[in-house]
Design a protein around this motif. Structure first.
Motif, PDB file in Angstrom:
ATOM      1  N   LEU A   1       0.859  -1.190   0.000  1.00 18.09           N
ATOM      2  CA  LEU A   1       0.000   0.000   0.000  1.00 18.09           C
ATOM      3  C   LEU A   1       0.890   1.232   0.000  1.00 18.09           C
ATOM      4  O   LEU A   1       1.681   1.451   0.924  1.00 18.09           O
ATOM      5  CB  LEU A   1      -0.907   0.010   1.228  1.00 18.09           C
ATOM      6  CG  LEU A   1      -1.894   1.181   1.313  1.00 18.09           C
ATOM      7  CD1 LEU A   1      -3.000   1.034   0.267  1.00 18.09           C
ATOM      8  CD2 LEU A   1      -2.505   1.272   2.713  1.00 18.09           C
ATOM      9  N   GLY A   2       0.773   2.044  -1.058  1.00 19.13           N
ATOM     10  CA  GLY A   2       1.612   3.226  -1.186  1.00 19.13           C
ATOM     11  C   GLY A   2       1.260   4.300  -0.171  1.00 19.13           C
ATOM     12  O   GLY A   2       0.138   4.343   0.349  1.00 19.13           O
ATOM     13  N   PRO A   3       2.207   5.206   0.100  1.00 16.80           N
ATOM     14  CA  PRO A   3       1.935   6.267   1.077  1.00 16.80           C
ATOM     15  C   PRO A   3       0.883   7.253   0.602  1.00 16.80           C
ATOM     16  O   PRO A   3       0.181   7.852   1.433  1.00 16.80           O
ATOM     17  CB  PRO A   3       3.300   6.939   1.231  1.00 16.80           C
ATOM     18  CG  PRO A   3       4.006   6.679  -0.068  1.00 16.80           C
ATOM     19  CD  PRO A   3       3.556   5.301  -0.474  1.00 16.80           C
TER      20      PRO A   3
ATOM     21  N   GLY B   1      -2.661  20.824  -1.387  1.00  9.63           N
ATOM     22  CA  GLY B   1      -1.209  20.682  -1.266  1.00  9.63           C
ATOM     23  C   GLY B   1      -0.853  19.291  -0.790  1.00  9.63           C
ATOM     24  O   GLY B   1      -1.645  18.612  -0.146  1.00  9.63           O
ATOM     25  N   ALA B   2       0.371  18.863  -1.126  1.00 10.75           N
ATOM     26  CA  ALA B   2       0.824  17.543  -0.718  1.00 10.75           C
ATOM     27  C   ALA B   2       2.342  17.530  -0.597  1.00 10.75           C
ATOM     28  O   ALA B   2       3.043  18.324  -1.245  1.00 10.75           O
ATOM     29  CB  ALA B   2       0.369  16.487  -1.721  1.00 10.75           C
TER      30      ALA B   2
ATOM     31  N   ALA C   1       2.932   9.214  -7.200  1.00 10.16           N
ATOM     32  CA  ALA C   1       2.285  10.306  -6.460  1.00 10.16           C
ATOM     33  C   ALA C   1       1.861  11.422  -7.402  1.00 10.16           C
ATOM     34  O   ALA C   1       0.743  11.949  -7.306  1.00 10.16           O
ATOM     35  CB  ALA C   1       3.226  10.842  -5.388  1.00 10.16           C
ATOM     36  N   ARG C   2       2.737  11.794  -8.322  1.00  6.99           N
ATOM     37  CA  ARG C   2       2.393  12.879  -9.258  1.00  6.99           C
ATOM     38  C   ARG C   2       1.219  12.483 -10.145  1.00  6.99           C
ATOM     39  O   ARG C   2       0.310  13.290 -10.390  1.00  6.99           O
ATOM     40  CB  ARG C   2       3.619  13.238 -10.097  1.00  6.99           C
ATOM     41  CG  ARG C   2       4.731  13.880  -9.286  1.00  6.99           C
ATOM     42  CD  ARG C   2       5.796  14.493 -10.170  1.00  6.99           C
ATOM     43  NE  ARG C   2       6.910  15.024  -9.389  1.00  6.99           N
ATOM     44  CZ  ARG C   2       6.886  16.181  -8.722  1.00  6.99           C
ATOM     45  NH1 ARG C   2       5.794  16.925  -8.734  1.00  6.99           N
ATOM     46  NH2 ARG C   2       7.943  16.596  -8.037  1.00  6.99           N
TER      47      ARG C   2
ATOM     48  N   LEU D   1       2.300  19.499  -5.328  1.00 12.10           N
ATOM     49  CA  LEU D   1       3.073  18.442  -4.669  1.00 12.10           C
ATOM     50  C   LEU D   1       4.541  18.838  -4.594  1.00 12.10           C
ATOM     51  O   LEU D   1       5.139  19.233  -5.593  1.00 12.10           O
ATOM     52  CB  LEU D   1       2.927  17.127  -5.445  1.00 12.10           C
ATOM     53  CG  LEU D   1       3.863  15.980  -5.032  1.00 12.10           C
ATOM     54  CD1 LEU D   1       3.629  15.576  -3.585  1.00 12.10           C
ATOM     55  CD2 LEU D   1       3.670  14.786  -5.964  1.00 12.10           C
ATOM     56  N   VAL D   2       5.105  18.710  -3.391  1.00 11.64           N
ATOM     57  CA  VAL D   2       6.538  18.945  -3.181  1.00 11.64           C
ATOM     58  C   VAL D   2       7.165  17.647  -2.684  1.00 11.64           C
ATOM     59  O   VAL D   2       6.618  16.994  -1.788  1.00 11.64           O
ATOM     60  CB  VAL D   2       6.787  20.074  -2.163  1.00 11.64           C
ATOM     61  CG1 VAL D   2       8.292  20.297  -1.976  1.00 11.64           C
ATOM     62  CG2 VAL D   2       6.113  21.361  -2.618  1.00 11.64           C
TER      63      VAL D   2
END
Length: 297
Positions: free
Chosen positions: A232-234, A258-259, A275-276, A288-289
């Protein structure tokens, strides 16, 4: 862990019933805590978000502390199907976020797929977890997970016997590489999630945090499986925390603005492009940063 609770634990959750309330409910209804679980599965199903399959799955689990945790499946239109979250994964991630260390009983609305049977192997004494499938009807009864997966492959095949398993306390002792970057609320929450991440097979812990337009932050930790694919991804874990706080009639993911992702430098397993992609699909406004981290010692 802070005061026996995970640093990631939300203040409240539609998917969480504390031990004292569970005991009171059980007394009032003349049931045991385990007998309460199947009565809560329809509630969990009603909280599912399956816009692709239109097949809501709900799960309810009893932790060793006596608390009950709910889980529901999540699907993300526009993203590959393997980005979906299964109800049992939601349940485990939700329980871990509340500081629970193991699950003893699970009631679920449909027969757990092989993916979920494998994911549950990462828990301590997984073979002894008792599972009830409410779709079995009046004859539904608890049976050990070992009957659903009689020849399991899991941590005992790859890890030392005393290794901490999924949901058990750990501190990955990470620091963000560039000093000062951990000072923002988002990056600090993502770092805390990475410190608690379960990545014994790749050695690449990671954490993710999102913030909504009201400034509320939701974080989640990466959780690996010995079989790799059920991991399971974060990002999904953070979305589990987000949905858990939303409850019935909650907002869509578009309220996320924001993330932050924290992952290892030169990680063999990177979450960045997943994630992106996923955030671009579910929350196009989100900025996203990505922060890199390393072991502190």
């Amino acid at each position: 862990m802070e005061g026996g609770r995970s640093a990631l634990e939300p203040a409240s959750s539609a998917f969480f019933i504390g031990a004292a309330e569970v005991a009171a409910m059980a007394r009032r209804l003349g049931l045991t805590a385990a007998e309460l679980l199947p009565t809560l599965v329809p509630t969990a199903q009603s909280l599912a978000r399956p816009p692709i399959s239109h097949f809501p799955v709900g799960a309810a689990g009893l932790g060793s502390t006596g608390a009950i945790f709910l889980g529901a499946n999540l699907e993300f239109p526009g993203a590959p199907l393997n980005q979906s979250v299964h109800a049992e994964q939601f349940l485990v991630s939700n329980a871990a976020g509340h500081g629970e260390t193991t699950i003893t009983h699970v009631a679920v609305s449909a027969v757990p797929c092989g993916h979920c049977r494998q994911f549950l192997q990462e828990l301590r004494r997984a073979s002894d977890i008792l599972v009830l499938i409410t779709s079995d009807g009046p004859d539904a009864a608890y049976r050990p997970l070992s009957r659903l997966l009689p020849q399991p492959f899991g941590p005992r095949d790859l890890l030392l016997e005393d290794s901490p398993l999924l949901m058990e306390p750990r501190d990955n002792a990470l620091v963000i590489v560039r000093p000062g970057e951990e000072d923002s609320l988002l990056s600090s929450k993502a770092l805390a999630a990475a410190k608690e991440a379960y990545a014994p097979y790749s050695g690449c812990p990671s954490g993710f945090a999102v913030v909504d337009g009201e400034g509320r932050v939701y974080a989640g930790s990466y959780a690996e499986s010995a079989a790799y694919n059920p991991s399971l991804g974060p990002v999904q874990a953070a979305l589990v925390a987000y949905v858990a706080r939303q409850g019935v009639g909650g907002e869509g993911y578009e309220s996320i603005v924001g993330a932050a992702l924290v992952e290892m430098e030169e990680a063999a397993v990177s979450q960045e492009w997943t994630a992106r992609m996923l955030m671009a699909v579910v929350a196009p406004r989100c900025r996203l940063v990505v922060y890199r981290c390393r072991r502190s010692s």
